[in-house]
Design a protein around this motif. Structure first.
Motif, short mmCIF file in Angstrom:
data_model
loop_
_atom_site.label_atom_id
_atom_site.label_comp_id
_atom_site.label_asym_id
_atom_site.label_seq_id
_atom_site.Cartn_x
_atom_site.Cartn_y
_atom_site.Cartn_z
N LEU A 38 -3.15 3.31 -4.83
CA LEU A 38 -2.74 2.38 -5.89
C LEU A 38 -1.27 2.50 -6.24
O LEU A 38 -0.75 1.75 -7.05
CB LEU A 38 -3.58 2.61 -7.15
N GLY A 39 -0.59 3.46 -5.66
CA GLY A 39 0.83 3.62 -5.94
C GLY A 39 1.09 4.03 -7.38
O GLY A 39 0.27 4.69 -8.02
N GLY A 93 10.00 13.22 -13.26
CA GLY A 93 9.58 14.59 -13.46
C GLY A 93 8.71 15.05 -12.31
O GLY A 93 8.42 14.29 -11.38
N TYR A 112 12.07 5.00 -2.36
CA TYR A 112 11.85 6.37 -2.80
C TYR A 112 10.98 7.09 -1.77
O TYR A 112 10.16 6.48 -1.09
CB TYR A 112 11.13 6.41 -4.15
N GLN A 122 8.33 10.47 -1.52
CA GLN A 122 7.58 11.47 -2.26
C GLN A 122 6.94 12.42 -1.26
O GLN A 122 6.08 12.03 -0.48
CB GLN A 122 6.51 10.80 -3.13
N GLY A 126 2.60 16.63 -2.87
CA GLY A 126 2.63 17.50 -4.04
C GLY A 126 3.88 17.37 -4.89
O GLY A 126 4.00 18.05 -5.91
N GLY A 127 4.79 16.49 -4.49
CA GLY A 127 6.05 16.36 -5.23
C GLY A 127 6.15 15.06 -6.00
O GLY A 127 5.17 14.34 -6.16
N HIS A 128 7.34 14.74 -6.47
CA HIS A 128 7.55 13.52 -7.23
C HIS A 128 8.49 12.61 -6.44
O HIS A 128 9.20 13.07 -5.54
CB HIS A 128 8.15 13.85 -8.59
N PRO A 129 8.48 11.31 -6.75
CA PRO A 129 9.34 10.38 -6.01
C PRO A 129 10.82 10.73 -6.19
O PRO A 129 11.26 11.05 -7.29
CB PRO A 129 9.02 9.02 -6.63
N PHE A 166 14.70 9.26 -5.26
CA PHE A 166 15.45 8.05 -4.88
C PHE A 166 16.13 8.25 -3.52
O PHE A 166 16.75 9.28 -3.25
CB PHE A 166 16.50 7.79 -5.95
N PHE A 222 7.93 4.73 -0.94
CA PHE A 222 7.68 3.63 -1.87
C PHE A 222 8.89 2.70 -1.93
O PHE A 222 10.03 3.17 -1.94
CB PHE A 222 7.47 4.15 -3.29
N TRP A 228 6.42 -1.79 -8.28
CA TRP A 228 6.28 -0.80 -7.20
C TRP A 228 5.31 -1.27 -6.13
O TRP A 228 4.25 -1.83 -6.44
CB TRP A 228 5.77 0.53 -7.78
N ALA A 257 2.63 -0.04 -3.18
CA ALA A 257 1.60 1.00 -3.24
C ALA A 257 1.96 2.22 -2.41
O ALA A 257 1.30 3.25 -2.50
CB ALA A 257 0.26 0.44 -2.80
#
Lengths: 112, 113
Positions: free
Chosen positions: A41-42, A104, B35, B37, B40-43, B45, B88, B103, B105
């Motif tokens: 679902l992004g 974050g 982006y 990701q 286990g991490g975050h997006p 840029f 993404f 965004w 998916a």
């Protein structure tokens, strides 16, 4: 170095509990966001705030509320957690048009 | 409502093969961001494209923005294990005053052993 800090990395809560997810940014950004991320679902926007005490609903605000009492802090509140709110929650911060959004590390919430 | 469709959802490649992900918007975009990701991490840029037909390169990564500013692609040449993750796209509609990015998916790049 920019920083967006989410207070809890992993949480397990019971159905019906009130849950607070805290986010702090040190970049003096006006805009802050809460997303949830689920497989396939992004990123889906829950709420965002473009100024202190200002908030707007995103795409999936039901079951959530937010608080922005100080510029650097944006809190996501689950008034009564439900199992379908088990997800990864991402806070983000942004200075404005044309600039990068910073995320974050994410908060993994499991509701049992 | 406005949507950004991103395909494929997953792509399995052998290390050294190329990888491409595509984003298509239902409306014209003022810009599009990409982006990455890691698991286990975050997006994080990668890049922003603003101009119609724009092409930008970052080492083995090539980003394109379509002439109509409704589609975009990311192409990775000769994938490496460090490329593993979900990519993404996020588009901004023109004249949008509510600060929202739309965004895709995501496309998960999986390197086959």
């Amino acid at each position: 170095d920019v920083k967006v800090t989410q207070s809890s990395r992993y949480l397990v809560k019971r159905t019906g509990e009130k849950v607070f997810l805290e986010c702090v940014q040190d970049m003096d950004h006006e805009n802050m966001f809460w997303y949830r991320q689920d497989p396939g679902l992004g990123l889906r926007l829950i709420y965002f705030s473009y100024d202190v005490k200002m908030k707007e609903k995103g795409d999936i605000p039901e079951g959530y509320s937010v608080s922005r009492e100080k510029k650097e802090r944006f809190s996501l509140i689950l008034e009564s957690a439900s199992t379908n709110q088990t997800s990864m929650y991402l806070c983000a911060s942004w200075s404005g048009l044309g600039n990068t959004i910073y995320f974050g590390e994410g908060s993994w919430l499991t509701v049992v | 409502g406005q949507q950004v469709m991103q395909i494929p959802q997953y792509q399995h490649v052998q290390e050294g093969e190329d990888f491409t992900t595509y984003c298509n918007s239902s409306t014209t975009l003022s810009n599009i961001q990409w982006y990455k990701q890691r698991p286990g991490g975050h997006p994080v840029f990668l890049i922003q494209l603003v101009k119609s037909g724009e092409v930008k390169k970052q080492k083995r990564l090539t980003f394109q923005f379509g002439e109509a500013k409704k589609n975009s692609s990311l192409h990775i040449t000769a994938t490496q294990t460090t490329d593993v993750g979900t990519y993404f796209c996020a588009g901004r509609p023109p004249m949008d005053s509510n600060y929202q990015l739309i965004w895709g998916a995501g496309t998960k790049l999986i390197i086959k052993p």
